[in-house]
Design a protein around this motif. Structure first.
Motif, PDB file in Angstrom:
ATOM      1  N   HIS A  14      -7.033  -2.943  -4.317  1.00 52.40           N
ATOM      2  CA  HIS A  14      -7.376  -1.695  -5.000  1.00 52.40           C
ATOM      3  C   HIS A  14      -6.728  -1.693  -6.376  1.00 52.40           C
ATOM      4  O   HIS A  14      -5.695  -2.312  -6.586  1.00 52.40           O
ATOM      5  CB  HIS A  14      -6.861  -0.472  -4.238  1.00 52.40           C
ATOM      6  N   ARG A  67       0.882  -1.169   0.000  1.00 53.83           N
ATOM      7  CA  ARG A  67       0.000   0.000   0.000  1.00 53.83           C
ATOM      8  C   ARG A  67       0.920   1.220   0.000  1.00 53.83           C
ATOM      9  O   ARG A  67       1.739   1.361   0.916  1.00 53.83           O
ATOM     10  CB  ARG A  67      -0.881   0.030   1.260  1.00 53.83           C
ATOM     11  N   HIS A  99      -6.933  -8.086   7.013  1.00 50.93           N
ATOM     12  CA  HIS A  99      -6.353  -7.887   8.337  1.00 50.93           C
ATOM     13  C   HIS A  99      -7.457  -7.621   9.354  1.00 50.93           C
ATOM     14  O   HIS A  99      -8.587  -7.263   8.981  1.00 50.93           O
ATOM     15  CB  HIS A  99      -5.326  -6.741   8.342  1.00 50.93           C
ATOM     16  N   HIS A 104      -9.461  -7.406   0.524  1.00 52.37           N
ATOM     17  CA  HIS A 104      -9.588  -6.191  -0.273  1.00 52.37           C
ATOM     18  C   HIS A 104      -8.336  -5.918  -1.097  1.00 52.37           C
ATOM     19  O   HIS A 104      -7.225  -6.146  -0.651  1.00 52.37           O
ATOM     20  CB  HIS A 104      -9.936  -4.977   0.601  1.00 52.37           C
ATOM     21  N   HIS A 160      -5.326  -8.433   0.284  1.00 51.48           N
ATOM     22  CA  HIS A 160      -4.947  -8.920   1.607  1.00 51.48           C
ATOM     23  C   HIS A 160      -6.118  -8.694   2.556  1.00 51.48           C
ATOM     24  O   HIS A 160      -7.135  -8.108   2.169  1.00 51.48           O
ATOM     25  CB  HIS A 160      -3.650  -8.233   2.105  1.00 51.48           C
ATOM     26  N   ASP A 174      -7.042   7.185   4.059  1.00 53.13           N
ATOM     27  CA  ASP A 174      -7.301   5.941   4.771  1.00 53.13           C
ATOM     28  C   ASP A 174      -7.475   6.245   6.251  1.00 53.13           C
ATOM     29  O   ASP A 174      -6.694   7.006   6.822  1.00 53.13           O
ATOM     30  CB  ASP A 174      -6.097   4.990   4.660  1.00 53.13           C
ATOM     31  N   TYR A 221      -5.387   5.393  13.091  1.00 47.29           N
ATOM     32  CA  TYR A 221      -4.355   5.577  12.086  1.00 47.29           C
ATOM     33  C   TYR A 221      -4.985   6.333  10.922  1.00 47.29           C
ATOM     34  O   TYR A 221      -6.154   6.106  10.594  1.00 47.29           O
ATOM     35  CB  TYR A 221      -3.889   4.190  11.630  1.00 47.29           C
TER      36      TYR A 221
HETATM   37  O1  GTQ Z   1      -5.540  -0.201   1.876  1.00 45.94           O
HETATM   38  O2  GTQ Z   1      -5.511  -2.091   2.931  1.00 45.94           O
HETATM   39  O3  GTQ Z   1      -3.325   3.008   4.848  1.00 45.94           O
HETATM   40  O4  GTQ Z   1      -3.772  -2.402   4.822  1.00 45.94           O
HETATM   41  C1  GTQ Z   1      -2.762   0.927   5.810  1.00 45.94           C
HETATM   42  C2  GTQ Z   1      -2.882  -0.449   5.792  1.00 45.94           C
HETATM   43  C3  GTQ Z   1      -4.196   1.062   3.904  1.00 45.94           C
HETATM   44  C4  GTQ Z   1      -5.176  -0.905   2.823  1.00 45.94           C
HETATM   45  C5  GTQ Z   1      -3.417   1.664   4.860  1.00 45.94           C
HETATM   46  C6  GTQ Z   1      -3.660  -1.070   4.831  1.00 45.94           C
HETATM   47  C7  GTQ Z   1      -4.326  -0.296   3.878  1.00 45.94           C
END
Ligand code: GTQ
Length: 342
Positions: A147, A68, A106, A145, A104, A159, A89
């Protein structure tokens, strides 16, 4: 309260220390404070300064290599922890034409608020959502997810993740998918049809605290605020403000993160307000400033600013303005901790 330091006490504290013990009475004042005393500070990031740095990152590393490609917005009071508040965050993510940010999942839940550019999508658990500026998109905990940018211009979004909450509880899990992208032929935002028309599938049952809707479009939200404002629904603190809702429950979109959109008329001088949920703002339209504590933060479209817990804030506009914001309010409410004061 500061206690007297005697040689006997100091010696005793030394003995305690060697046993992994500490005297509460020396820590009490900083541990149990009469009101929130955040190490986080008010701060803002101007997009006109961020954008060239994002593009520079774009020239240095691909989305795929980075996984990312994000510039993390670090609260100046707690640098080095990848946090914009104690619980959240935030970062600005860039995806260039033709790029893919691989699939990925999480434990941390994420939201996106699209800041600039057309042509990018997010796929969430096999369903693709094309994102437009001003859209609010969620990626609930443990959903796959990825992108991608199928357009011809850079796309940038804000984000917001609950990473610090997940890590507070030591509940972080994450994995990469074997496939880079979820099926290219996957359905385009069927969730909008199933859950986004004031209707629900016949067999729908609520499970978990996440909204079944992935994308909340800017245009209808903006239009709703506009109609309410025109009919005089303008709060002295918030202007005309709505929260994004889980359409099946009326609850927040995700259990840990709430999100809001507000319209402030031109020349608005908002009343002072504070709440325990430190809040991250993104300016969508208009220009003005916010007083956060004693400090003035001027803002223009695409700027980000953060208001720490319990610090008084008021918003002031030159032109008609729209602010997006998010916070950990649902988590605080679930734990019985949330407070506000106008
Ligand atoms: O787009 O999945 O800013 O996993 C930090 C960790 C975005 C994301 C972030 C992440 C993503």
């Amino acid at each position: 309260m500061k206690h007297e330091s005697t040689p006997e006490r100091q010696a005793f504290y030394g003995v305690l220390d060697s046993h992994d013990l500490a005297p509460l009475w020396e820590a009490m004042a900083t541990l149990v404070t009469p009101q929130p005393q955040s190490a986080c500070v008010a701060a803002s990031w101007h997009y006109e300064r961020l954008r060239p740095l994002l593009l520079e990152a774009g020239a240095l590393i691909t989305a795929e290599e980075a996984e990312r490609r994000v510039l993390v917005l670090e609260n100046p009071g707690i640098r080095g922890r990848s946090q914009i508040t104690n619980s959240l965050y935030a970062g600005l993510q860039l995806i260039l034409p033709g790029e893919v940010a691989p699939a990925h999942r999480h434990a941390a839940a994420a939201l996106r608020f699209i800041v600039e550019g057309e042509g990018a999508y997010t796929a969430v658990d096999g369903e693709r959502v094309t994102m437009h500026p001003g859209d609010f998109v969620i990626t609930p905990s443990w959903t796959w997810h990825d992108h991608g940018n199928l357009g011809s211009e850079p796309v940038v979004w804000l984000d917001g993740l609950d990473v610090p909450i997940v890590n507070l509880f030591d509940t972080s899990f994450a994995e990469r998918s074997a496939t880079k992208s979820q099926f290219a032929d996957c359905a385009e935002d069927l969730a909008a049809s199933r859950y986004g028309s004031n209707m629900l599938p016949l067999d729908y049952e609520v499970h978990g605290g996440n909204s079944p809707l992935f994308a909340y479009r800017y245009a209808p939200s903006r239009a709703a605020l506009e109609r309410l404002a025109r009919s005089g629904q303008i709060d002295p603190v918030h202007g005309t403000k709505l929260q994004y809702a889980n359409p099946a429950t009326g609850g927040y979109p995700m259990p840990t993160i709430g999100a809001f959109l507000q319209l402030l008329p031109a020349g608005f001088n908002g009343a002072i307000y504070r709440s325990t949920d430190a809040t991250v703002f993104n300016v969508v339209e208009g220009d003005g400033f916010s007083m956060i504590g004693e400090e003035r933060f001027d803002w223009r479209p695409r700027d980000v600013f953060v208001v720490p817990s319990w610090v008084p804030v008021s918003h002031h506009t030159n032109s008609e303005s729209v602010l997006f914001s998010f916070s950990d309010r649902p988590a605080q409410k679930a734990l019985g901790l949330w407070r506000e004061h106008a």
